[in-house]
Design a protein around this motif. Structure first.
Motif, mmCIF file in Angstrom:
data_model
loop_
_atom_site.group_PDB
_atom_site.id
_atom_site.type_symbol
_atom_site.label_atom_id
_atom_site.label_comp_id
_atom_site.label_asym_id
_atom_site.label_seq_id
_atom_site.Cartn_x
_atom_site.Cartn_y
_atom_site.Cartn_z
ATOM 1 N N PRO A 205 0.826 -1.208 0.000
ATOM 2 C CA PRO A 205 0.000 0.000 0.000
ATOM 3 C C PRO A 205 0.862 1.261 0.000
ATOM 4 C CG PRO A 205 0.071 -0.956 2.201
ATOM 5 C CD PRO A 205 0.795 -1.910 1.302
ATOM 6 N N HIS A 206 0.552 2.174 -0.920
ATOM 7 C CA HIS A 206 1.294 3.431 -1.035
ATOM 8 C C HIS A 206 0.320 4.601 -0.892
ATOM 9 C CE1 HIS A 206 4.550 0.920 -2.307
ATOM 10 N NE2 HIS A 206 4.028 0.642 -3.484
ATOM 11 N N PRO A 207 0.211 5.196 0.304
ATOM 12 C CA PRO A 207 -0.695 6.339 0.478
ATOM 13 C C PRO A 207 -0.207 7.548 -0.317
ATOM 14 C CG PRO A 207 -0.018 5.390 2.595
ATOM 15 C CD PRO A 207 0.872 4.816 1.562
ATOM 16 N N ALA A 208 -1.133 8.243 -0.957
ATOM 17 C CA ALA A 208 -0.785 9.472 -1.658
ATOM 18 C C ALA A 208 -0.314 10.519 -0.656
ATOM 19 C CB ALA A 208 -1.992 9.990 -2.434
ATOM 20 N N SER A 213 -5.829 8.912 -1.422
ATOM 21 C CA SER A 213 -6.015 7.556 -1.935
ATOM 22 C C SER A 213 -4.796 6.707 -1.615
ATOM 23 C CB SER A 213 -6.260 7.584 -3.452
ATOM 24 O OG SER A 213 -5.192 8.238 -4.118
ATOM 25 N N ILE A 214 -4.914 5.411 -1.913
ATOM 26 C CA ILE A 214 -3.826 4.457 -1.704
ATOM 27 C C ILE A 214 -3.655 3.657 -2.990
ATOM 28 C CG2 ILE A 214 -3.024 2.481 -0.373
ATOM 29 C CD1 ILE A 214 -4.913 3.443 1.883
ATOM 30 N N ALA A 215 -2.473 3.686 -3.565
ATOM 31 C CA ALA A 215 -2.156 2.839 -4.711
ATOM 32 C C ALA A 215 -1.543 1.550 -4.201
ATOM 33 C CB ALA A 215 -1.190 3.553 -5.653
ATOM 34 N N TYR A 216 -1.861 0.423 -4.852
ATOM 35 C CA TYR A 216 -1.297 -0.845 -4.414
ATOM 36 C C TYR A 216 -1.263 -1.848 -5.553
ATOM 37 C CZ TYR A 216 -6.184 -2.497 -3.792
ATOM 38 O OH TYR A 216 -7.493 -2.854 -3.969
ATOM 39 N N VAL A 217 -0.554 -2.954 -5.318
ATOM 40 C CA VAL A 217 -0.407 -4.032 -6.292
ATOM 41 C C VAL A 217 -1.325 -5.176 -5.879
ATOM 42 C CG1 VAL A 217 1.195 -5.613 -7.420
ATOM 43 C CG2 VAL A 217 1.994 -3.369 -6.685
ATOM 44 N N LEU A 237 -6.320 1.561 -7.145
ATOM 45 C CA LEU A 237 -6.407 2.775 -6.349
ATOM 46 C C LEU A 237 -7.581 2.630 -5.392
ATOM 47 C CD1 LEU A 237 -4.852 5.512 -6.357
ATOM 48 C CD2 LEU A 237 -6.807 6.452 -7.614
ATOM 49 N N LEU A 238 -7.293 2.776 -4.098
ATOM 50 C CA LEU A 238 -8.312 2.719 -3.057
ATOM 51 C C LEU A 238 -8.615 4.134 -2.589
ATOM 52 C CD1 LEU A 238 -10.056 1.151 -0.963
ATOM 53 C CD2 LEU A 238 -8.002 1.041 0.483
ATOM 54 N N THR A 239 -9.883 4.545 -2.719
ATOM 55 C CA THR A 239 -10.327 5.863 -2.265
ATOM 56 C C THR A 239 -11.552 5.690 -1.371
ATOM 57 O OG1 THR A 239 -11.895 6.264 -4.077
ATOM 58 C CG2 THR A 239 -9.573 6.797 -4.489
ATOM 59 N N ASN A 240 -12.084 6.776 -0.886
ATOM 60 C CA ASN A 240 -13.305 6.713 -0.079
ATOM 61 C C ASN A 240 -14.489 6.210 -0.883
ATOM 62 O OD1 ASN A 240 -12.052 7.682 2.244
ATOM 63 N ND2 ASN A 240 -12.484 9.824 1.734
ATOM 64 N N GLU A 241 -14.399 6.320 -2.206
ATOM 65 C CA GLU A 241 -15.491 5.866 -3.070
ATOM 66 C C GLU A 241 -15.375 4.387 -3.429
ATOM 67 O OE1 GLU A 241 -13.897 8.947 -3.750
ATOM 68 O OE2 GLU A 241 -15.555 9.725 -2.517
ATOM 69 N N GLY A 242 -14.242 3.755 -3.126
ATOM 70 C CA GLY A 242 -14.060 2.347 -3.460
ATOM 71 C C GLY A 242 -12.743 2.081 -4.155
ATOM 72 N N VAL A 258 7.826 0.129 -3.673
ATOM 73 C CA VAL A 258 8.188 1.230 -2.774
ATOM 74 C C VAL A 258 7.363 2.475 -3.102
ATOM 75 C CG1 VAL A 258 10.526 0.396 -2.333
ATOM 76 C CG2 VAL A 258 10.084 1.829 -4.343
ATOM 77 N N PRO A 259 7.420 3.534 -2.257
ATOM 78 C CA PRO A 259 6.643 4.738 -2.525
ATOM 79 C C PRO A 259 6.929 5.295 -3.916
ATOM 80 C CG PRO A 259 7.603 4.831 -0.335
ATOM 81 C CD PRO A 259 8.192 3.635 -1.005
ATOM 82 N N SER A 260 5.890 5.491 -4.722
ATOM 83 C CA SER A 260 6.111 5.899 -6.112
ATOM 84 C C SER A 260 5.165 7.007 -6.562
ATOM 85 C CB SER A 260 5.948 4.690 -7.046
ATOM 86 O OG SER A 260 4.659 4.120 -6.933
ATOM 87 N N TRP A 261 4.606 7.757 -5.591
ATOM 88 C CA TRP A 261 3.727 8.875 -5.930
ATOM 89 C C TRP A 261 4.523 10.106 -6.336
ATOM 90 C CZ3 TRP A 261 -1.484 9.328 -6.432
ATOM 91 C CH2 TRP A 261 -2.283 8.286 -5.937
#
Length: 276
Positions: A205-208, A213-217, A237-242, A258-261
């Motif tokens: 999980p990579h939080p923006a 949001s959170i990007a993940y594999v 991408l995980l957001t409050n909307e899903g 690793v963090p990639s934002w």
């Protein structure tokens, strides 16, 4: 030994705009298997490959690691952009000037069976979050960037990985098999929250930076660990909307460890490894 490309395989560094969903191919190589992009505060992308670290700029420009042993695909950039912290093949974490120069070992000697795998640095730049690997056990740990006392954050029999600070500096995000297979969690003190609940195997999980949001594999159901070179790997991408799928690719290990934002939270980078 560092991973290498299969005959005809390529490494493709891509950037996706999370607002539009547009993907941009930044760099490709059929010679170097590069992995795990970081984005510096100045807007540069860095990757590892062949045990070394590179800046991406019309090619791969090696960053001098100052005597540090060969590194793996776990590395993060300090919030001020001056230091890159790396995981080396000797099992330790090192701090190296991003401009190049002598490396400094950060971690303590906890015995030859204990390995440190770096995944995050706190927003204030004072603390590293890493995974401590002992035979058959992985847990979340932290250590000051200057060196000092390790703090064990999780202490259980579950496989934990991918520990990374959120932008508030309070929560540490990680993946764990405590739900039966790898799902996303976050922890602050004694409080643990589960973030994903689906049948897929979710990692890294990579939080923006702005917390939006959170990007993940996401690996196919039934996947064990985080293998390389498999089909139907999704960048989500995980957001409050899903949950939203942003890419489906051939890859896995090295794609987005690793963090990639980007610093402005509008895009993130990943690596695909297509076969002919």
């Amino acid at each position: 030994m560092p991973r290498t490309l299969r005959p005809g395989q390529r490494s493709e560094l891509c950037v996706v705009d999370v607002r539009t969903g547009e993907h941009r191919l930044v760099f490709t190589s059929d010679e170097v298997l590069f992995e795990a992009p970081n984005w510096t505060p100045a807007g540069d992308l860095i990757v590892n490959g062949n045990g070394k670290l590179f800046r991406v700029a019309d090619g791969l420009i090696e960053i001098e690691l100052g005597g540090v042993p060969d590194i793996n695909n776990d590395h993060v950039v300090s919030p001020d952009g001056r230091i890159v912290y790396v995981s080396a093949d000797d099992g330790h974490l090192y701090a190296v000037p991003l401009a190049g120069g002598p490396g400094r070992r950060v971690t303590n000697d906890r015995g030859p069976a204990f390995h440190h795998y770096l995944h995050g640095v706190s927003p204030d730049g004072t603390t590293l979050a890493y995974i401590g690997l002992e035979p058959g056990i992985t847990n979340v740990w932290t250590i000051p960037v200057a060196g000092g006392t390790d703090v064990q954050v999780t202490n259980d029999e579950y496989a934990d990985d991918g520990s990374e600070y959120g932008p508030d500096g309070q929560w540490i995000y990680f993946n764990s098999e405590r739900a039966g297979h790898a799902q996303l969690f976050r922890i602050a003190g004694d409080e643990i929250e589960q973030l994903t609940f689906d049948e897929r195997v979710n990692w890294f999980p990579h939080p923006a930076p702005d917390g939006s949001s959170i990007a993940y594999v996401s690996f196919p159901p039934g996947t064990e660990g985080h293998p390389a070179d498999i089909d139907d790997v999704r960048i989500r991408l995980l957001t409050n909307e899903g949950i939203r799928d942003l890419a489906t690719l051939f890859g896995g290990q090295g794609t987005m460890n690793v963090p990639s934002w980007s610093p402005d939270s509008t895009a993130f980078a990943y690596v695909a490894y297509p076969l002919p």
